[in-house]
Motif scaffolding. Structure first.
Motif, PDB file in Angstrom:
ATOM      1  N   GLN A   1     -22.696 -76.002  42.128  1.00 23.72           N
ATOM      2  CA  GLN A   1     -23.894 -76.805  42.380  1.00 23.72           C
ATOM      3  C   GLN A   1     -25.153 -76.025  42.029  1.00 23.72           C
ATOM      4  O   GLN A   1     -26.097 -76.567  41.463  1.00 23.72           O
ATOM      5  CB  GLN A   1     -23.939 -77.193  43.844  1.00 23.72           C
ATOM      6  N   LEU A   2     -25.143 -74.730  42.401  1.00 28.17           N
ATOM      7  CA  LEU A   2     -26.324 -73.904  42.159  1.00 28.17           C
ATOM      8  C   LEU A   2     -26.545 -73.698  40.676  1.00 28.17           C
ATOM      9  O   LEU A   2     -27.658 -73.793  40.179  1.00 28.17           O
ATOM     10  CB  LEU A   2     -26.150 -72.536  42.823  1.00 28.17           C
ATOM     11  N   SER A   3     -25.456 -73.422  39.972  1.00 32.04           N
ATOM     12  CA  SER A   3     -25.633 -73.102  38.555  1.00 32.04           C
ATOM     13  C   SER A   3     -25.818 -74.367  37.735  1.00 32.04           C
ATOM     14  O   SER A   3     -26.290 -74.303  36.614  1.00 32.04           O
ATOM     15  CB  SER A   3     -24.425 -72.293  38.059  1.00 32.04           C
ATOM     16  N   LYS A   4     -25.481 -75.521  38.316  1.00 28.40           N
ATOM     17  CA  LYS A   4     -25.711 -76.829  37.670  1.00 28.40           C
ATOM     18  C   LYS A   4     -25.241 -76.837  36.221  1.00 28.40           C
ATOM     19  O   LYS A   4     -25.963 -77.232  35.309  1.00 28.40           O
ATOM     20  CB  LYS A   4     -27.205 -77.180  37.716  1.00 28.40           C
ATOM     21  N   GLY A   5     -24.036 -76.339  36.065  1.00 26.47           N
ATOM     22  CA  GLY A   5     -23.431 -76.433  34.739  1.00 26.47           C
ATOM     23  C   GLY A   5     -24.032 -75.518  33.710  1.00 26.47           C
ATOM     24  O   GLY A   5     -23.884 -75.709  32.513  1.00 26.47           O
ATOM     25  N   ARG A   6     -24.774 -74.496  34.171  1.00 24.88           N
ATOM     26  CA  ARG A   6     -25.348 -73.595  33.195  1.00 24.88           C
ATOM     27  C   ARG A   6     -24.249 -72.770  32.508  1.00 24.88           C
ATOM     28  O   ARG A   6     -24.255 -72.610  31.306  1.00 24.88           O
ATOM     29  CB  ARG A   6     -26.377 -72.677  33.849  1.00 24.88           C
ATOM     30  N   ASN A   7     -23.357 -72.237  33.330  1.00 24.63           N
ATOM     31  CA  ASN A   7     -22.214 -71.561  32.695  1.00 24.63           C
ATOM     32  C   ASN A   7     -20.942 -72.256  33.147  1.00 24.63           C
ATOM     33  O   ASN A   7     -20.411 -71.984  34.211  1.00 24.63           O
ATOM     34  CB  ASN A   7     -22.199 -70.057  32.983  1.00 24.63           C
ATOM     35  N   LYS A   8     -20.529 -73.154  32.324  1.00 24.50           N
ATOM     36  CA  LYS A   8     -19.397 -74.010  32.681  1.00 24.50           C
ATOM     37  C   LYS A   8     -18.094 -73.230  32.765  1.00 24.50           C
ATOM     38  O   LYS A   8     -17.239 -73.512  33.610  1.00 24.50           O
ATOM     39  CB  LYS A   8     -19.282 -75.138  31.637  1.00 24.50           C
ATOM     40  N   GLU A   9     -17.946 -72.266  31.862  1.00 25.38           N
ATOM     41  CA  GLU A   9     -16.644 -71.598  31.801  1.00 25.38           C
ATOM     42  C   GLU A   9     -16.499 -70.597  32.939  1.00 25.38           C
ATOM     43  O   GLU A   9     -16.308 -69.419  32.736  1.00 25.38           O
ATOM     44  CB  GLU A   9     -16.400 -70.906  30.443  1.00 25.38           C
ATOM     45  N   ASP A  10     -16.657 -71.137  34.139  1.00 26.81           N
ATOM     46  CA  ASP A  10     -16.488 -70.299  35.326  1.00 26.81           C
ATOM     47  C   ASP A  10     -15.011 -69.955  35.479  1.00 26.81           C
ATOM     48  O   ASP A  10     -14.141 -70.814  35.398  1.00 26.81           O
ATOM     49  CB  ASP A  10     -16.977 -71.084  36.545  1.00 26.81           C
TER      50      ASP A  10
END
Lengths: 246, 301
Positions: free
Chosen positions: B253-262
């Motif tokens: 939620q925090l990263s809001k899809g900034r780095n998807k390849e978590d």
């Protein structure tokens, strides 16, 4: 083979038994005297604290990889910075134990008391044994022994032809001195046994410089490479769960 | 720490003593050795031992240990009369003993006469400033009176000297958590992890605290500690499993899809599956709740 020596029963009655009884009585007397003279010493704040610091620093060194790098660095700085770090000992301030002993008369007094209760009776009894009982063959061990035991069992008799299983009176004294511990722990209770050998160890252990161990701990801490173990744990947890799920 | 075999032995002895099978003294010894809190049982069985003159004299010098144990148990159960009698007997035997003085302080505390207890403890500390038990009693007293700030102050002072005492660190950590001072609590838990690096409970609570503080970095760290708890407990700790799910969703939620390849989604879905399996086995009727909760976190597999 040398002929059997016949030991007079009077030796048993007047040397062997009195010697043992006196040793036991002296041991008990010494216990009570040392109990009377023992003063409860209050340890110095600094020494207690140093001991605790060392334990904590050792924990940090051993488990460094279990906390995040930031926390580790903060702690290391706290311990070993050059201004007021806990493990940092300014030069010149590290007084050695010897000097400390002279500056604190209480400490010297305590040592004296300990020594008095130990050495005086020992010298007295040794002199007593030497004076009255020297040169007796006091007992015979019912089994043969090798030559090596001669110095242990025949102290005071300079005859190489006597069979080793005979025990001289002076050796009997030494055997009693070191061998009565079990009897004392029966008479005086488990912890109260006065153990000479242990006390001698303590004596020689005295004089360890606490500041030295602080410095050593600091050096150890300075070279620790922090390698956070937790990322590895994440993978391991995955494998654990995978096993659990399937 | 009480190991499993010790615990089994304790409960076996406890039931044996409760059913009149004897072995009361063994039970009391074990309680004392393991430092567990069974005050009601200790009071009941210890008192019956003390009241029987023949059994009491059979104990020898251990009689006085039993008096002390029963006195503390009686204070815990608030039977102050019994405690008073025990302490009186001890006082008669050991006049001027500091250990008995400690018990008197505790009795005063139990009566609620704080100032007198405070005075008793202070005089004890004057004689021996390194009596850790008395220090701890003082801290506990401050906490019992509700003076949390005083308790923290005293604890900090105590830890300045006795900094290797991890029980004190734990107490401080819990007080900080109760006051919502999470940064300080996190420090204490780090200290606890250092002293016992393989105790999963400390990893778990540390992760809880970090998760509560929030923020990207702390969440990542919290997740790692939840993972280590899972590893140390063999995946048996449900709280850690939930923690992993919560952390991952909070991070995403925090990263809001900034780095998807978590790379953590794998662990999270595994944790979710493990939870589902566990619920299916143990509480099938609550499975519905779980799936909806996981769905709301958008982690359901």
């Amino acid at each position: 083979m040398a002929e059997e020596l016949v030991l007079d029963t009077a030796i048993r009655d007047w040397v062997l038994i009195p010697l043992s009884v006196v040793m036991v009585l002296i041991g008990i007397l010494r216990y009570f005297v040392s109990k009377l003279m023992r003063s409860s010493q209050v340890p110095d704040v600094k020494i207690v604290k140093e001991g605790q610091v060392i334990v904590r620093a050792r924990n940090l060194r051993a488990a460094a990889n279990f906390i995040p790098a930031k926390s580790f660095r903060a702690r290391r700085f706290y311990y070993s910075n050059e201004e007021n770090g806990l493990l940092f000992v300014p030069k010149g301030q590290s007084q050695n134990a010897q000097a400390q002993m002279f500056s604190d008369p209480n400490m010297a007094m305590d040592m004296m008391k300990k020594n008095l209760s130990m050495i005086i009776p020992q010298t007295l009894t040794f002199a007593w044994v030497n004076f009255f009982f020297s040169g007796f063959v006091a007992a015979k061990i019912p089994f043969p022994l090798t030559q090596r035991f001669r110095s242990m069992l025949q102290n005071g008799i300079d005859l190489s032809t006597v069979d080793v299983s005979y025990v001289s009176s002076r050796s009997w004294y030494f055997l009693n001195l070191f061998g009565l511990r079990g009897l004392f722990s029966l008479i005086l209770g488990e912890e109260n046994a006065t153990d000479d050998t242990q006390r001698m160890m303590q004596m020689s252990g005295f004089g360890v410089d606490p500041t030295k161990s602080l410095g050593a701990e600091k050096d150890g801490l300075d070279i620790v490479q922090h390698d956070w173990a937790l990322p590895k744990f994440e993978q391991r947890a995955e494998s654990v769960l995978r096993k659990l799920v399937h | 720490m009480v190991t499993k075999t010790e615990e089994a032995q304790l409960s076996r002895l406890e039931s044996q003593v409760d059913n009149g099978g004897g072995g009361a003294w063994d039970f009391l010894c074990l309680v004392r050795k393991l430092k567990v809190r069974r005050s009601d049982k200790v009071l009941k069985h210890g008192l019956s031992l003390l009241k029987d003159p023949r059994k009491r004299s059979a104990l020898g010098p251990d009689e006085w240990t039993l008096y002390e144990q029963v006195a503390i148990a009686a204070i815990d159960c608030h039977s102050l009369e019994v405690a008073k009698d025990c302490i009186k007997a001890l006082q008669k035997r050991f006049p001027e003993s500091k250990r008995v003085g400690r018990l008197e302080g505790m009795l005063l505390e139990a009566k609620g006469s704080w100032s007198e207890a405070e005075k008793a403890y202070s005089s004890l500390l004057e004689e021996n400033p390194f009596d850790q038990v008395v220090h701890k009693r003082k801290i506990a007293m401050a906490k019992a009176q509700g003076n949390i700030t005083v308790a923290i102050e005293l604890l900090n002072k105590y830890l300045e000297t006795f900094m290797a005492d991890h029980d004190a660190w734990r107490e401080l950590a819990e007080i900080y958590v109760s006051l919502q001072m999470y940064k300080q609590a996190a420090f204490c838990y780090e200290e606890l992890i250092l002293s016992q690096p393989t105790n999963p409970l400390y990893h778990l609570t540390y992760a809880d605290v970090l998760y509560t503080i929030g923020g990207q970095e702390n969440l990542q760290t919290a997740k790692k500690y939840y993972a280590s708890t899972i590893q140390l407990t063999g995946g048996k700790n449900r709280r850690a499993l939930f923690g992993v799910c919560l952390c991952t969703s909070a991070i995403s939620q925090l990263s809001k899809g900034r780095n998807k390849e978590d790379n953590g989604t794998e662990l999270q879905s595994l944790a979710a599956t493990a939870l589902e399996k566990d619920y299916k086995q143990r509480a099938p009727d609550k499975l519905q709740l779980l799936t909806s909760a996981l769905k709301s976190l958008r982690v359901s597999s």
